[in-house]
Enzyme design. Structure first.
Site, PDB file in Angstrom:
ATOM      1  N   ARG A  23      11.898   5.533  -9.306  1.00  0.00           N
ATOM      2  CA  ARG A  23      10.668   6.339  -9.447  1.00  0.00           C
ATOM      3  C   ARG A  23      10.039   6.428  -8.058  1.00  0.00           C
ATOM      4  O   ARG A  23       9.181   5.638  -7.712  1.00  0.00           O
ATOM      5  CB  ARG A  23       9.731   5.656 -10.453  1.00  0.00           C
ATOM      6  CG  ARG A  23       8.544   6.424 -10.881  1.00  0.00           C
ATOM      7  CD  ARG A  23       7.476   6.590  -9.797  1.00  0.00           C
ATOM      8  NE  ARG A  23       6.493   5.544  -9.699  1.00  0.00           N
ATOM      9  CZ  ARG A  23       5.903   5.179  -8.547  1.00  0.00           C
ATOM     10  NH1 ARG A  23       6.210   5.736  -7.396  1.00  0.00           N
ATOM     11  NH2 ARG A  23       5.016   4.220  -8.539  1.00  0.00           N
TER      12      ARG A  23
ATOM     13  N   GLU B  61       8.822  -2.069  -5.027  1.00  0.00           N
ATOM     14  CA  GLU B  61       8.233  -0.755  -4.789  1.00  0.00           C
ATOM     15  C   GLU B  61       8.990   0.339  -5.525  1.00  0.00           C
ATOM     16  O   GLU B  61      10.223   0.426  -5.451  1.00  0.00           O
ATOM     17  CB  GLU B  61       8.270  -0.485  -3.277  1.00  0.00           C
ATOM     18  CG  GLU B  61       7.420   0.671  -2.831  1.00  0.00           C
ATOM     19  CD  GLU B  61       5.923   0.409  -2.991  1.00  0.00           C
ATOM     20  OE1 GLU B  61       5.423  -0.619  -2.523  1.00  0.00           O
ATOM     21  OE2 GLU B  61       5.253   1.256  -3.606  1.00  0.00           O
ATOM     22  N   ASP B  62       8.248   1.153  -6.213  1.00  0.00           N
ATOM     23  CA  ASP B  62       8.775   2.376  -6.836  1.00  0.00           C
ATOM     24  C   ASP B  62       9.960   2.131  -7.770  1.00  0.00           C
ATOM     25  O   ASP B  62      10.980   2.836  -7.723  1.00  0.00           O
ATOM     26  CB  ASP B  62       9.088   3.420  -5.747  1.00  0.00           C
ATOM     27  CG  ASP B  62       7.796   3.991  -5.145  1.00  0.00           C
ATOM     28  OD1 ASP B  62       6.711   3.450  -5.449  1.00  0.00           O
ATOM     29  OD2 ASP B  62       7.874   4.968  -4.396  1.00  0.00           O
TER      30      ASP B  62
ATOM     31  N   ASP C  54       3.852  -3.717  -5.758  1.00  0.00           N
ATOM     32  CA  ASP C  54       2.803  -2.940  -5.107  1.00  0.00           C
ATOM     33  C   ASP C  54       2.231  -1.866  -6.029  1.00  0.00           C
ATOM     34  O   ASP C  54       1.012  -1.648  -6.064  1.00  0.00           O
ATOM     35  CB  ASP C  54       3.413  -2.293  -3.849  1.00  0.00           C
ATOM     36  CG  ASP C  54       2.414  -1.476  -3.073  1.00  0.00           C
ATOM     37  OD1 ASP C  54       1.255  -1.898  -2.985  1.00  0.00           O
ATOM     38  OD2 ASP C  54       2.807  -0.415  -2.546  1.00  0.00           O
ATOM     39  N   ASP C  55       3.083  -1.186  -6.787  1.00  0.00           N
ATOM     40  CA  ASP C  55       2.606  -0.082  -7.630  1.00  0.00           C
ATOM     41  C   ASP C  55       1.742  -0.585  -8.774  1.00  0.00           C
ATOM     42  O   ASP C  55       0.773   0.069  -9.164  1.00  0.00           O
ATOM     43  CB  ASP C  55       3.799   0.710  -8.189  1.00  0.00           C
ATOM     44  CG  ASP C  55       4.594   1.312  -7.058  1.00  0.00           C
ATOM     45  OD1 ASP C  55       4.070   2.182  -6.364  1.00  0.00           O
ATOM     46  OD2 ASP C  55       5.738   0.858  -6.834  1.00  0.00           O
TER      47      ASP C  55
ATOM     48  N   ASN D  39       1.187  10.831  -5.815  1.00  0.00           N
ATOM     49  CA  ASN D  39       1.807  11.224  -4.554  1.00  0.00           C
ATOM     50  C   ASN D  39       3.138  11.911  -4.815  1.00  0.00           C
ATOM     51  O   ASN D  39       3.743  11.697  -5.865  1.00  0.00           O
ATOM     52  CB  ASN D  39       2.062   9.981  -3.695  1.00  0.00           C
ATOM     53  CG  ASN D  39       0.774   9.283  -3.328  1.00  0.00           C
ATOM     54  OD1 ASN D  39      -0.168   9.918  -2.905  1.00  0.00           O
ATOM     55  ND2 ASN D  39       0.735   7.971  -3.496  1.00  0.00           N
TER      56      ASN D  39
HETATM   57  N1  LIG Z   1      -2.294   6.204  -4.748  1.00  0.00           N
HETATM   58  C1  LIG Z   1      -1.556   5.123  -4.874  1.00  0.00           C
HETATM   59  O1  LIG Z   1      -1.758   4.111  -4.195  1.00  0.00           O
HETATM   60  C2  LIG Z   1      -0.459   5.104  -5.901  1.00  0.00           C
HETATM   61  C3  LIG Z   1       0.115   3.888  -6.270  1.00  0.00           C
HETATM   62  C4  LIG Z   1       1.122   3.857  -7.224  1.00  0.00           C
HETATM   63  C5  LIG Z   1       1.546   5.037  -7.801  1.00  0.00           C
HETATM   64  N2  LIG Z   1       0.981   6.206  -7.398  1.00  0.00           N
HETATM   65  C6  LIG Z   1       1.431   7.479  -7.983  1.00  0.00           C
HETATM   66  O2  LIG Z   1       1.199   7.469  -9.366  1.00  0.00           O
HETATM   67  C7  LIG Z   1       2.147   8.286 -10.011  1.00  0.00           C
HETATM   68  C8  LIG Z   1       2.682   7.543 -11.224  1.00  0.00           C
HETATM   69  O3  LIG Z   1       3.316   6.361 -10.838  1.00  0.00           O
HETATM   70  P1  LIG Z   1       3.848   5.353 -11.956  1.00  0.00           P
HETATM   71  O4  LIG Z   1       4.605   4.292 -11.274  1.00  0.00           O
HETATM   72  O5  LIG Z   1       2.743   4.919 -12.839  1.00  0.00           O
HETATM   73  O6  LIG Z   1       4.837   6.318 -12.738  1.00  0.00           O
HETATM   74  P2  LIG Z   1       5.386   6.162 -14.197  1.00  0.00           P
HETATM   75  O7  LIG Z   1       6.530   7.079 -14.309  1.00  0.00           O
HETATM   76  O8  LIG Z   1       5.568   4.716 -14.517  1.00  0.00           O
HETATM   77  O9  LIG Z   1       4.190   6.693 -15.125  1.00  0.00           O
HETATM   78  C9  LIG Z   1       3.809   8.028 -15.229  1.00  0.00           C
HETATM   79  C10 LIG Z   1       2.887   8.155 -16.439  1.00  0.00           C
HETATM   80  O10 LIG Z   1       2.354   9.468 -16.438  1.00  0.00           O
HETATM   81  C11 LIG Z   1       2.428   9.958 -17.758  1.00  0.00           C
HETATM   82  N3  LIG Z   1       2.506  11.428 -17.746  1.00  0.00           N
HETATM   83  C12 LIG Z   1       3.557  12.205 -17.438  1.00  0.00           C
HETATM   84  N4  LIG Z   1       3.257  13.510 -17.623  1.00  0.00           N
HETATM   85  C13 LIG Z   1       1.985  13.536 -18.057  1.00  0.00           C
HETATM   86  C14 LIG Z   1       1.132  14.587 -18.448  1.00  0.00           C
HETATM   87  N5  LIG Z   1       1.509  15.862 -18.413  1.00  0.00           N
HETATM   88  N6  LIG Z   1      -0.135  14.254 -18.851  1.00  0.00           N
HETATM   89  C15 LIG Z   1      -0.533  12.972 -18.881  1.00  0.00           C
HETATM   90  N7  LIG Z   1       0.244  11.940 -18.531  1.00  0.00           N
HETATM   91  C16 LIG Z   1       1.493  12.223 -18.129  1.00  0.00           C
HETATM   92  C17 LIG Z   1       3.679   9.353 -18.346  1.00  0.00           C
HETATM   93  O11 LIG Z   1       3.657   9.382 -19.767  1.00  0.00           O
HETATM   94  C18 LIG Z   1       3.580   7.952 -17.777  1.00  0.00           C
HETATM   95  O12 LIG Z   1       2.762   7.174 -18.615  1.00  0.00           O
HETATM   96  C19 LIG Z   1       3.190   8.648  -8.962  1.00  0.00           C
HETATM   97  O13 LIG Z   1       2.962   9.969  -8.527  1.00  0.00           O
HETATM   98  C20 LIG Z   1       2.909   7.712  -7.825  1.00  0.00           C
HETATM   99  O14 LIG Z   1       3.172   8.306  -6.575  1.00  0.00           O
HETATM  100  C21 LIG Z   1      -0.007   6.264  -6.475  1.00  0.00           C
HETATM  101  O1  LIG Z   2       3.696   5.162  -1.502  1.00  0.00           O
HETATM  102  C1  LIG Z   2       2.514   5.483  -1.633  1.00  0.00           C
HETATM  103  O2  LIG Z   2       1.958   6.263  -0.849  1.00  0.00           O
HETATM  104  C2  LIG Z   2       1.664   4.892  -2.722  1.00  0.00           C
HETATM  105  C3  LIG Z   2       2.369   4.361  -3.903  1.00  0.00           C
HETATM  106  O3  LIG Z   2       3.073   3.194  -3.643  1.00  0.00           O
HETATM  107  C4  LIG Z   2       3.200   5.355  -4.637  1.00  0.00           C
HETATM  108  O4  LIG Z   2       4.211   4.952  -5.206  1.00  0.00           O
HETATM  109  O5  LIG Z   2       2.813   6.524  -4.677  1.00  0.00           O
HETATM  110 MG   LIG Z   3       4.863   3.003  -4.620  1.00  0.00          MG
END
Ligand SMILES: NC(=O)c1ccc[n+]([C@@H]2O[C@H](COP(=O)([O-])OP(=O)(O)OC[C@H]3O[C@@H](n4cnc5c(N)ncnc54)[C@H](O)[C@@H]3O)[C@@H](O)[C@H]2O)c1
Ligand SMILES: O=C(O)C[C@H](O)C(=O)O
Ligand SMILES: [Mg+2]
Length: 608
Positions: free
Chosen positions: A190, A279-280, A302-303, A450
């Site tokens: 992911r 991560e991811d 981290d996530d 992101n």
């Molecule tokens: N800003 C940050 O520091 C940071 C940190 C971690 C993750 N993220 C971002 O968060 C996002 C998700 O990461 P994750 O690890 O939780 O992914 P994940 O795949 O584990 O979870 C995604 C979630 O979104 C839901 N989803 C999908 N489509 C949807 C929709 N149309 N409406 C509502 N919900 C919906 C899914 O059902 C799931 O629960 C990624 O884009 C990642 O880059 C950002």
């Molecule tokens: O990588 C980033 O910029 C933040 C976070 O870890 C993500 O998965 O989106």
């Molecule tokens: Mg990440």
């Protein structure tokens, strides 16, 4: 690499790191020498030691370099200026070209320097972090991962694949550094909001570790990016003849866990004091591995955990921005869109904070939280409810099962709308306009997914549709927005980069063998209290990325002191657990800062 750094970088050099943007402030202190076990062209081809045309004559003699370089010696400052000039000229020459083309061109020029001369690379990165972070980190790193098989030139980090089962304990000794402090590992399942990118996800650990060097001053000779290639379910990649990873579907179940177990045993056998950042990973493995390893190894996800702390700091910041006391956090209504590794990590941590503040049970503290996933609002009525979301499932009598985002926003009138869904644009005009009816005088919108195209909304749309009084945060950077009322709509980068470097560094320097909840909470609280009331009133919830070394030192110190409170510190190098426990807060920050590596050319001394 047979090397041994025989002197810590001087205090003056570390202090130069604190000056952040001022590259003219070069330390005049003589840096400690660095022992190398190679000579001649081997050194020129080693980015850890290479100084390009910067080797002084005496060093050229000592290391057998005389005649291998043009005679003129170019100083570090001149090399620096030459690089920045070529970067600026690339910017001029690519004006008007598509964003992706420009971003990749910028990444390539930085990557070439990374592969050739790490000292110069990290110096330009540290001094120009605001300009360069979006290239080596989010968002460009996402594009790099998508195109990695085509962009690949030289190896970086290590690859452990499903085919290496039974071999990892010996393979880990192929890594040339004797000491590794920080490892970032992914299985590529992911990558940001881009899905399964298989082996191409290696770009993420590389980018995260670049931030470790830039923000936390981890010595780049002691970092290790890891790709665990267990296959991919991305059909496009599997059909691409140039794809560099295993061409097989992802391993599942015990087969998967056996591979990752073997890697963890191998890594900690060779480097028992390393810290590993996950991560991811797709949510199911993110949670499973965290559960499986967090009491056994020094690791964190981290996530799940880094993001939770950054989001909690942002949520507390929004309470302050409303001019309310922090205790009012317990009354905030918060809608979280995305119930994956990040969304669940954030919700759980925020609920725990409410429970603690209000002195109520976790179950009671969930009252003001609304969790939405791809099937809409999660309620107890849902069939096949994922056990991880059960605690947050609402009573369908309150709002119907599967309600859309706009329905939930209109019904709940939340103080905060926070997106971690990975779905770009999902906070559309209708949703944002509905936030105008929020019960808060300063509604908060966090579009944390992101890279940029996956953000739930843009900054400009948020201020335009939800109102100019909102506070706004996004995972990827956006420009501040010029508002019609003449003010500036401040854009916060709500990204885990504000915490993971400090969590890793504080843990490392404490010598703790696990990362506790107390350490993670201390990191979040430190970030939450970093900004002044005046800044927060203006909607500025997080520090500028230009101050990332300073905030990382503070976070690192908070983490270390929490480890002391938890009575789990074992010390680091010459500094024992008793020394750590006797340090005041200021002394701890100073200890952390003094241990940050700063890029300057050290005299190289050859030893056979
Ligand atoms: N800003 C940050 O520091 C940071 C940190 C971690 C993750 N993220 C971002 O968060 C996002 C998700 O990461 P994750 O690890 O939780 O992914 P994940 O795949 O584990 O979870 C995604 C979630 O979104 C839901 N989803 C999908 N489509 C949807 C929709 N149309 N409406 C509502 N919900 C919906 C899914 O059902 C799931 O629960 C990624 O884009 C990642 O880059 C950002
Ligand atoms: O990588 C980033 O910029 C933040 C976070 O870890 C993500 O998965 O989106
Ligand atoms: Mg990440």
């Amino acid at each position: 690499m047979m090397w041994r750094n025989i002197a810590r970088f001087s205090k003056a050099a570390a202090a130069a790191g604190r000056t952040g943007g001022s590259r003219r402030c070069l330390s005049t202190a003589i840096p400690g020498p660095c022992i190398v076990h190679k000579r001649g062209s081997d050194i020129l081809h080693d980015p850890w030691f290479n100084k390009d045309t910067g080797f002084p004559l005496t060093e050229r003699d000592r290391l057998g370099l005389r005649g291998l370089l043009p005679p003129r010696i170019i100083s570090f400052e001149q090399q620096y200026d030459r690089f920045i000039e070529s970067f600026r000229s690339l910017e001029r020459n690519t004006l008007g070209q598509p964003d992706n083309v420009v971003s990749l061109a910028k990444w390539r020029i930085l990557n070439r320097l990374h592969d050739r001369n790490e000292t110069l690379y990290y110096r330009v990165l540290i001094d120009n972090i605001k300009d360069f972070a979006p290239i080596i980190y989010t968002p460009t790193v996402g594009l790099v991962c998508q195109n990695y098989s085509g962009l690949y030139r030289r190896p970086r980090g290590m690859y452990f694949s499903a085919k290496d089962k039974g071999e990892m304990m010996s393979m880990i000794y192929n890594w040339p550094a004797h000491q590794v402090d920080m490892i970032v590992i992914t299985d590529g399942s992911r990558i940001l909001g881009l899905g399964d990118l298989g082996v191409q996800g290696i770009g993420i650990p590389i980018g995260k570790l670049d931030m470790y060097v830039a923000a936390a001053g981890i010595n780049p000779q002691r970092v290790l990016p890891i790709m665990l290639d267990v296959g991919t379910n991305n059909q496009k990649l599997l059909q691409n003849p140039l794809y560099l990873g295993l061409r097989q579907p992802r391993l599942e179940g015990d087969e998967y866990l056996e591979i990752i177990d073997e890697f963890m045993e191998a890594a900690f056998t060779r480097w028992p004091k390393a810290v590993v950042q996950f991560e991811d990973f797709q949510a199911k493995w993110a949670f499973e591995t965290l559960d499986r390893y967090r009491k056994k190894f020094c690791m964190f996800n981290d996530d799940v955990q880094g993001t939770a702390g950054v989001a909690l700091a942002g949520l507390l910041g929004t309470v302050r921005a409303q001019g309310r006391p922090l205790s009012d956090f317990v009354n905030q209504k918060i809608v979280v869109v995305g119930a994956g590794s990040a969304g669940l990590g954030v919700t759980k941590t925020a609920v725990q904070a409410v429970a603690r503040m209000a002195g109520i049970s976790f179950a009671d503290a969930t009252k003001n939280f609304y969790l939405i996933d791809k099937d809409g609002l999660v309620t107890t009525e849902r069939s096949k409810l994922d056990p991880a979301v059960v605690p947050f499932a609402k009573n369908p009598a309150e709002i119907r099962e599967g309600a859309s985002i706009v329905e939930v926003v209109k019904t709940v009138r939340p103080h905060v709308l926070l997106g971690l869904s990975g779905v770009g644009g999902i906070f559309n005009e209708e949703v944002l306009k509905a936030m105008r009816e929020s019960d808060s005088c300063k509604p908060a919108i966090f579009a944390m997914s992101n890279p940029t195209l996956n953000a739930e909304c843009t900054a400009a749309d948020a201020f335009k549709h939800a109102g100019e009084n909102i506070v706004f945060g996004s995972g990827s950077p956006f420009e501040n927005v010029q508002l019609e009322n003449g003010n500036v709509g401040h854009v916060n980068q709500a990204n885990n980069m504000y915490l993971f470097p400090g969590i890793g560094l504080g843990t490392l320097l404490s010598g703790a063998r696990i990362v506790t909840d107390g350490m993670l909470l201390a990191a979040a609280e430190c970030l939450a209290s970093y900004m002044t009331d005046e800044e927060v009133q203006k909607g500025i919830l997080y520090p500028s990325i230009n101050n990332i070394r300073h905030i990382t030192a503070e976070v690192g110190a908070a983490v270390l002191r929490a480890a002391v409170s938890d009575d789990i510190v074992e010390g680091h190098g010459d500094v024992g657990p008793r020394d750590l426990s006797h340090m005041s807060k200021e002394e701890t920050v100073d200890y952390i800062t003094r241990n940050m590596w700063f890029p300057i050319y050290s005299p190289l001394v050859h030893e056979k």
